[in-house]
Design an enzyme around this catalytic site. Structure first.
Site: not given
Length: 213
Positions: A92, A195, A197
């Site tokens: 990001c 993202h 994750e």
């Protein structure tokens, strides 16, 4: 047997997560733990030799993040790591910081590792800003395991890289009222505007591909 071999290889890798006050570190560490990799939260910009892979997370205001990186000497840490052929993943704002400049706020210089600028999405009444949610990312330019990651990833951002000036960079694109750069790879440098994750199984697969490089 293959699982045991893979587990041993995972344990040989040490992933350093740069803690400079930006980014969702707990979610990232949980993802790495789930995948079976050893990760360390790095709180000081000291010698990067002990790490095989380094992750620069990022959420928030680009100019402040860039200021902190320089003030705390993380810029030198990152450059030293790359010179030692460590693998780097920016996430990001962490990816945006790899570029030359962002026009966010009054404008700020990035790390300049990759030539290119980060600007706000163009005004389009059909697309609200910030861009939040899952969106399709096309990895067809990648002749590697990353090509299998073509699919949906989670985004939250108002600024994007539209074009990259440098050659020999692999680029995965996404679309939100306009095409923009969603993922990059240049030698040992990787960057994700999304993202991973927070992107479920698709994101875990991409993180694993990065760590297996």
């Amino acid at each position: 047997m293959e699982k045991n071999s893979e587990s041993r290889n995972n344990k040989k890798k040490v992933i350093g997560i740069i803690n400079y006050g930006f980014g969702n570190i707990p979610s990232l560490k949980n993802a790495l733990d789930y995948l079976g990799y050893k990760s360390v939260i790095i709180n000081k910009s000291q010698n990067p030799k002990k790490y095989t892979h380094i992750i620069l997370p990022g959420d928030g205001f680009f100019p402040k993040a860039a200021e902190v990186l320089r003030k705390k000497k993380w810029d030198s840490f990152i450059n030293n790591a790359l010179n030692e052929d460590k693998k780097l993943l920016g996430i990001c704002v962490g990816m945006q910081l790899l570029f030359s400049y962002s026009s966010e706020g009054a404008g700020s210089e990035g790390l300049g590792i990759i030539k290119g600028n980060c600007d706000k999405f163009n005004n389009n009444k059909n697309y609200s800003i910030p861009h939040i949610g899952f969106n399709f990312v096309n990895f067809n330019n990648f002749n590697s395991e990353f090509k299998k990651n073509t699919g949906y990833f989670y985004f939250i951002h108002s600024f994007r890289v539209k074009k990259i000036r440098e050659k020999d960079i692999l680029i995965a694109n996404s679309f939100y009222g306009e095409d923009f750069v969603a993922f990059i790879n240049k030698k040992n440098i990787f960057g994700a505007q999304f993202h991973p994750e927070k992107s479920g199984i698709q994101g875990l697969s991409l993180i694993k591909n990065f760590l297996d490089c």
